[in-house]
Write a protein that holds these residues in place. Structure first.
Motif, short mmCIF file in Angstrom:
data_model
loop_
_atom_site.label_atom_id
_atom_site.label_comp_id
_atom_site.label_asym_id
_atom_site.label_seq_id
_atom_site.Cartn_x
_atom_site.Cartn_y
_atom_site.Cartn_z
N GLY A 138 61.16 59.48 33.75
CA GLY A 138 60.79 59.04 35.09
C GLY A 138 61.72 59.56 36.17
O GLY A 138 61.49 59.32 37.35
N GLN A 144 63.75 58.26 42.56
CA GLN A 144 64.04 57.72 41.23
C GLN A 144 65.53 57.84 40.92
O GLN A 144 66.12 56.95 40.30
CB GLN A 144 63.23 58.44 40.16
CG GLN A 144 61.82 57.91 39.99
CD GLN A 144 60.91 58.33 41.13
OE1 GLN A 144 61.07 59.43 41.64
NE2 GLN A 144 59.97 57.49 41.51
N VAL A 192 60.61 51.40 36.44
CA VAL A 192 59.96 52.71 36.48
C VAL A 192 60.73 53.76 35.67
O VAL A 192 60.24 54.87 35.48
CB VAL A 192 59.82 53.22 37.94
CG1 VAL A 192 58.87 52.33 38.72
CG2 VAL A 192 61.17 53.30 38.63
#
Length: 270
Positions: A138, A144, A192
């Motif tokens: 991810g 991120q 995530v």
């Protein structure tokens, strides 16, 4: 001092054959060069590859270089990047080819001719910290990466970390008593991202080890602060420090090596 200055001077040092064994054996040098292989500057990339080419001329260095986490992956990435100049691509291919070639016979140096190895980078003998390389599923964008940074900064015992976005990796330096699962748990909490540990198997290949995100925490030592700098004594550590900066040894010379080592440790998190 910037990245190009550090790697250029290290390249000049590696051009001297008597320095090559000590540079490769130092625990801080090869990880730093691997990080520079992911740099955005073509000049830094070229100087890094030239340094690795010099180091690979000493055949006993090759197994260590080949087995350094991220080395072969980073070289493969450079070979396949279309936007790079021909000089960088060809040199990356050359270094990669040397590292994967069958080993040559090693000529032993008589014991009486051996000289004491120099320590070019810091914290080689530090027993309080360990390095963990994570593959983070991810980790595709700056957003991120920001989430991962925030998660790692909340973990007690994290000393420093740096990212290799091209290979979705994060190298984290942590207290020796901090379970690696604590990092996985913090990263999984972002909802995530997820982390696996990257290690070498008996064949020298990189493999991913799944980590439990069960919320493991480091054993509490009341004499230590939340975040422990690698070479500071506990009573000298600042309690409010998260990602620490390590300093040069007091007995180190005043040469550029001090500045280079200080630069790498200060910029371990970028």
């Amino acid at each position: 001092m910037d990245a190009l200055s550090v790697v250029s001077q290290l390249r000049d040092l590696a051009s001297e054959p008597q320095n090559r064994e000590a540079i490769v054996q130092d625990q801080g040098c090869l990880p730093g060069l691997v990080l520079f292989l992911d740099h955005q500057s073509p000049d830094v990339l070229l100087a890094t590859l030239q340094t690795l080419r010099y180091l690979a001329e000493l055949s006993p260095n090759i197994p260590t270089m080949k087995n350094e986490l991220g080395m072969m992956v980073s070289l493969e990435n450079l070979v396949t990047r279309d936007e790079l100049c021909v000089d960088i691509t060809n040199l990356a291919k050359e270094v990669y080819g040397i590292l994967v070639a069958p080993p040559l016979p090693v000529h032993r140096t008589p014991e009486r001719q051996r000289t004491k190895k120099s320590q070019f980078f810091l914290n080689s003998s530090n027993k309080k910290a360990k390095c963990v390389t994570l593959h983070i599923q991810g980790l595709d964008s700056v957003d991120q990466r920001g989430l991962c940074e925030e998660a790692l900064l909340k973990v007690r015992g994290v000393i420093s970390f740096t990212f290799q976005m091209a290979s979705k990796r994060c190298t984290v330096r942590i207290r020796s008593d901090l379970p690696t699962e604590s990092l996985a748990s913090a990263i999984a909490a972002t909802k995530v991202l997820s982390a696996q540990q990257v290690v070498k198997n008996e064949a020298g290949d990189e493999v991913f080890i799944p980590l439990s995100a069960s919320g493991a925490v480091a054993p509490r030592d009341s004499a230590l602060p939340d975040y422990l700098p690698e070479d500071e004594k506990p009573e000298e550590a600042a309690a409010d420090r998260a990602v620490s900066r390590t300093a040069a040894k007091d007995d180190a010379s005043g040469s550029w090596l001090n500045a280079a080592a200080g630069f790498l440790t200060r910029t371990f998190y970028w």
